[in-house]
Scaffold this motif. Structure first.
Motif, PDB file in Angstrom:
ATOM      1  N   CYS A  41       0.082  -3.681 -13.742  1.00  0.00           N
ATOM      2  CA  CYS A  41      -0.629  -2.809 -12.809  1.00  0.00           C
ATOM      3  C   CYS A  41       0.388  -1.872 -12.150  1.00  0.00           C
ATOM      4  N   MET A  42       0.107  -0.584 -12.158  1.00  0.00           N
ATOM      5  CA  MET A  42       1.072   0.364 -11.601  1.00  0.00           C
ATOM      6  C   MET A  42       1.202   0.224 -10.088  1.00  0.00           C
ATOM      7  N   ALA A 100      -1.625   2.145 -25.388  1.00  0.00           N
ATOM      8  CA  ALA A 100      -0.408   2.609 -26.058  1.00  0.00           C
ATOM      9  C   ALA A 100      -0.474   4.114 -26.286  1.00  0.00           C
ATOM     10  N   SER A 101       0.664   4.753 -26.135  1.00  0.00           N
ATOM     11  CA  SER A 101       0.738   6.195 -26.357  1.00  0.00           C
ATOM     12  C   SER A 101       2.089   6.502 -26.968  1.00  0.00           C
ATOM     13  N   ASP A 102       2.307   7.777 -27.252  1.00  0.00           N
ATOM     14  CA  ASP A 102       3.578   8.144 -27.864  1.00  0.00           C
ATOM     15  C   ASP A 102       4.733   8.140 -26.874  1.00  0.00           C
ATOM     16  N   VAL A 103       4.462   7.857 -25.602  1.00  0.00           N
ATOM     17  CA  VAL A 103       5.553   7.778 -24.631  1.00  0.00           C
ATOM     18  C   VAL A 103       5.785   6.346 -24.171  1.00  0.00           C
ATOM     19  N   GLY A 104       5.158   5.386 -24.814  1.00  0.00           N
ATOM     20  CA  GLY A 104       5.418   3.995 -24.469  1.00  0.00           C
ATOM     21  C   GLY A 104       4.142   3.248 -24.158  1.00  0.00           C
ATOM     22  N   ALA A 151       2.713  12.172 -17.499  1.00  0.00           N
ATOM     23  CA  ALA A 151       3.748  11.620 -16.633  1.00  0.00           C
ATOM     24  C   ALA A 151       3.369  10.219 -16.163  1.00  0.00           C
ATOM     25  N   LEU A 152       2.091  10.022 -15.876  1.00  0.00           N
ATOM     26  CA  LEU A 152       1.614   8.700 -15.475  1.00  0.00           C
ATOM     27  C   LEU A 152       1.960   7.665 -16.536  1.00  0.00           C
ATOM     28  N   LEU A 153       1.681   7.956 -17.798  1.00  0.00           N
ATOM     29  CA  LEU A 153       1.979   7.008 -18.872  1.00  0.00           C
ATOM     30  C   LEU A 153       3.474   6.739 -18.984  1.00  0.00           C
TER      31      LEU A 153
END
Length: 199
Positions: free
Chosen positions: A109-110, A100-104, A19-21
């Motif tokens: 900075c968050m 990078a990941s499969d969710v974007g 969810a963070l990503l």
């Protein structure tokens, strides 16, 4: 015999990391509950039962982001020269593609993203951001104090003031990175600040 309820069939920590990503790549407003359900392969009831509503889920993700960042910051500054470590901290947003990941692909900075999107209207978000900023200043000021004592960093300003300047730079760099920036010019600006801190 009292019912204990059905055990969760998912790893809560892993779900929060995913969810963070997703939140990091899209932002709070652009991430729907359905996006979370799809990305985490969870039923809505399981999601709400584990994390509460979308806002609480987001704030938990922001806290996870900061906890991870703080550990990396402490590790980076605890050994060796401080200025090269600070340069790496400041230029971190330019390396977002490494996450990078499969969710974007996370952007910037968050903590800065949360400031731009939710603060000052959301009191809890403001508190999370304020705590994160205070810890950044505390950690960096401690490192700068050691570096001043060792002759690496100028004593022209207090460690706290220098740490505040670095916070402003890190947050500004992060926001500009989201809009697209010339990496060469950005690194030159960071190097100018680092050089100004040298003894």
């Amino acid at each position: 015999m009292a019912r204990t309820g059905r055990p969760r069939a998912f790893d809560k920590d892993q779900a929060l990391e995913r969810a963070l990503l997703l939140f990091w790549s899209r932002g709070y407003g652009a991430t729907s509950v359905q996006d979370l359900v799809d990305a985490l392969a969870l039923e809505r009831g399981s999601l709400y039962g584990a994390f509460g509503d979308k806002r609480q889920f987001y704030l938990a993700a922001v806290q996870l982001y900061w906890d991870t960042y703080e550990r990396r910051l402490l590790t980076a500054l605890e050994t060796g020269p401080v200025l090269p470590a600070l340069r790496e901290v400041l230029t971190h947003p330019a390396r977002a593609h490494e996450y990078a990941s499969d969710v974007g692909v996370p952007q910037g900075c968050m903590i800065g993203n949360t400031t731009a999107e939710l603060v000052p209207e959301d009191d809890e978000a403001r508190e999370v951001v304020a705590r994160s900023h205070a810890r950044f200043i505390e950690i960096v000021a401690d490192a700068l104090r050691r570096a001043q004592a060792g002759g690496e960093v100028t004593r022209a300003a207090t460690p706290e003031a220098q740490a505040q300047l670095l916070l402003f730079t890190a947050q500004g760099y992060s926001l500009v990175a989201r809009a697209g920036l010339d990496p060469t010019a950005a690194l030159a600006a960071v190097d100018a600040l680092i050089d100004a801190l040298r003894a």
